[in-house]
Design a protein around this motif. Structure first.
Motif, mmCIF file in Angstrom:
data_model
loop_
_atom_site.group_PDB
_atom_site.id
_atom_site.type_symbol
_atom_site.label_atom_id
_atom_site.label_comp_id
_atom_site.label_asym_id
_atom_site.label_seq_id
_atom_site.Cartn_x
_atom_site.Cartn_y
_atom_site.Cartn_z
ATOM 1 N N GLN A 1 -2.441 -4.194 -12.514
ATOM 2 C CA GLN A 1 -1.112 -4.383 -11.931
ATOM 3 C C GLN A 1 -1.134 -5.178 -10.635
ATOM 4 O O GLN A 1 -0.263 -6.027 -10.403
ATOM 5 C CB GLN A 1 -0.450 -3.031 -11.677
ATOM 6 C CG GLN A 1 0.965 -3.149 -11.127
ATOM 7 C CD GLN A 1 1.512 -1.845 -10.587
ATOM 8 O OE1 GLN A 1 0.748 -1.021 -10.087
ATOM 9 N NE2 GLN A 1 2.806 -1.638 -10.682
ATOM 10 N N GLN B 1 1.236 -8.370 -9.885
ATOM 11 C CA GLN B 1 2.253 -8.379 -8.836
ATOM 12 C C GLN B 1 2.014 -9.506 -7.830
ATOM 13 O O GLN B 1 2.962 -10.141 -7.365
ATOM 14 C CB GLN B 1 2.273 -7.025 -8.137
ATOM 15 C CG GLN B 1 2.742 -5.892 -9.034
ATOM 16 C CD GLN B 1 3.859 -5.084 -8.413
ATOM 17 O OE1 GLN B 1 3.947 -4.940 -7.202
ATOM 18 N NE2 GLN B 1 4.726 -4.537 -9.249
ATOM 19 N N LEU C 1 9.865 -6.405 -6.964
ATOM 20 C CA LEU C 1 8.574 -6.107 -6.334
ATOM 21 C C LEU C 1 8.707 -5.119 -5.173
ATOM 22 O O LEU C 1 7.692 -4.637 -4.662
ATOM 23 C CB LEU C 1 7.935 -7.398 -5.813
ATOM 24 C CG LEU C 1 7.569 -8.450 -6.858
ATOM 25 C CD1 LEU C 1 7.133 -9.750 -6.178
ATOM 26 C CD2 LEU C 1 6.471 -7.943 -7.773
ATOM 27 N N ALA D 1 5.357 0.304 -5.221
ATOM 28 C CA ALA D 1 4.779 -0.987 -5.615
ATOM 29 C C ALA D 1 3.838 -1.471 -4.517
ATOM 30 O O ALA D 1 4.131 -1.317 -3.329
ATOM 31 C CB ALA D 1 5.878 -2.012 -5.862
ATOM 32 N N ARG E 1 5.432 -3.878 -1.895
ATOM 33 C CA ARG E 1 6.799 -3.482 -1.525
ATOM 34 C C ARG E 1 7.208 -4.027 -0.162
ATOM 35 O O ARG E 1 8.284 -4.623 -0.012
ATOM 36 C CB ARG E 1 6.895 -1.951 -1.519
ATOM 37 C CG ARG E 1 8.220 -1.408 -1.005
ATOM 38 C CD ARG E 1 8.229 0.111 -1.051
ATOM 39 N NE ARG E 1 7.261 0.694 -0.138
ATOM 40 C CZ ARG E 1 7.493 0.952 1.141
ATOM 41 N NH1 ARG E 1 8.688 0.656 1.674
ATOM 42 N NH2 ARG E 1 6.576 1.504 1.900
#
Length: 234
Positions: A125, A129, A155, A160, A163
């Protein structure tokens, strides 16, 4: 001790030896197999480590060779020719290639490469991202504020990894849209977030001052400086 007792002891000892030898003949192979498995497992582990190290060194050598050209387009082409051994290596190579495409004046190609990486579900991930974040960054002049806002909001969800950086970009979009009040509110939240790193905190502070806002109260625990604050800006 009488001769009878001595004889009995000798017979008992012989019986014990016979039983021990019998057990060794019957089950000794198990001990031998266990030793072989332990030795074999250790050898396999060392061989695997050596192979992984050699593979990483080889990939590093190929990346280094690909980046030797003075031309960004040539570097991007050389990176594209590299065949990584695993998904994580592939993600690193793909992001390096996208960076070179952007430097070569091909932001759309760079964005497409990054979007393709972000869509690969078998990639961890964090790589997906970062790829999505960079794709939005290279399209700053081609995407509308609404399109970029939607991308950064995706996002900026709780939990996350990017973030806070996405929240910073959303504040900059508020400034771009002329909504100073919204930008200051978002920056205030960033400055009061205990997870905000020192680099991001300095940038947010400078922007608040530039916008004529008031500094919020400091959070209870200041966030540590993070490498992501600066690395993802490049």
């Amino acid at each position: 001790m009488s001769d009878t007792d001595s004889f009995i002891d000798e017979v008992t000892e012989e019986v014990r030896r016979d039983r021990l030898f019998g057990l060794m003949k019957r089950y000794g192979w198990i001990a031998v197999l266990a030793v072989l498995l332990i030795v074999g497992g250790a050898a396999y582990n060392e061989i695997s480590k050596a192979r992984a190290r050699a593979s990483a060194e080889d990939l590093g050598d190929r990346i280094f060779a690909a980046l030797q050209s003075d031309d960004s387009a040539a570097r991007a082409a050389a990176l594209e020719a590299i065949t990584p051994d695993n998904d994580e290596s592939g993600a690193v190579v793909a992001m390096l290639r996208a960076s070179e495409l952007d430097k070569a004046g091909e932001p759309e190609q760079a964005a497409q490469a990054l979007k393709a990486l972000a869509a690969q579900q078998d990639v961890p991930q964090i790589y997906r991202q970062i790829a999505a974040f960079k794709a939005l960054s290279v399209q700053d002049t081609t995407l509308s504020i609404e399109e970029r806002r939607a991308g950064y909001e995706a996002l900026a969800v709780a939990g996350a990894p990017l973030r806070l950086l996405a929240e910073e970009r959303l504040a900059l979009l508020d400034v771009e849209a002329g909504d100073t009040e919204a930008a200051l509110a978002r920056l205030s939240d960033l400055l009061q977030d205990a997870e905000t790193g020192n680099g991001l905190r300095r940038r947010a502070t400078g922007l608040v001052i530039a916008l004529g806002g008031e500094m919020p109260a400091a959070p209870v625990s200041l966030g540590a400086s993070t490498a992501d604050d600066t690395r993802l800006e490049n």
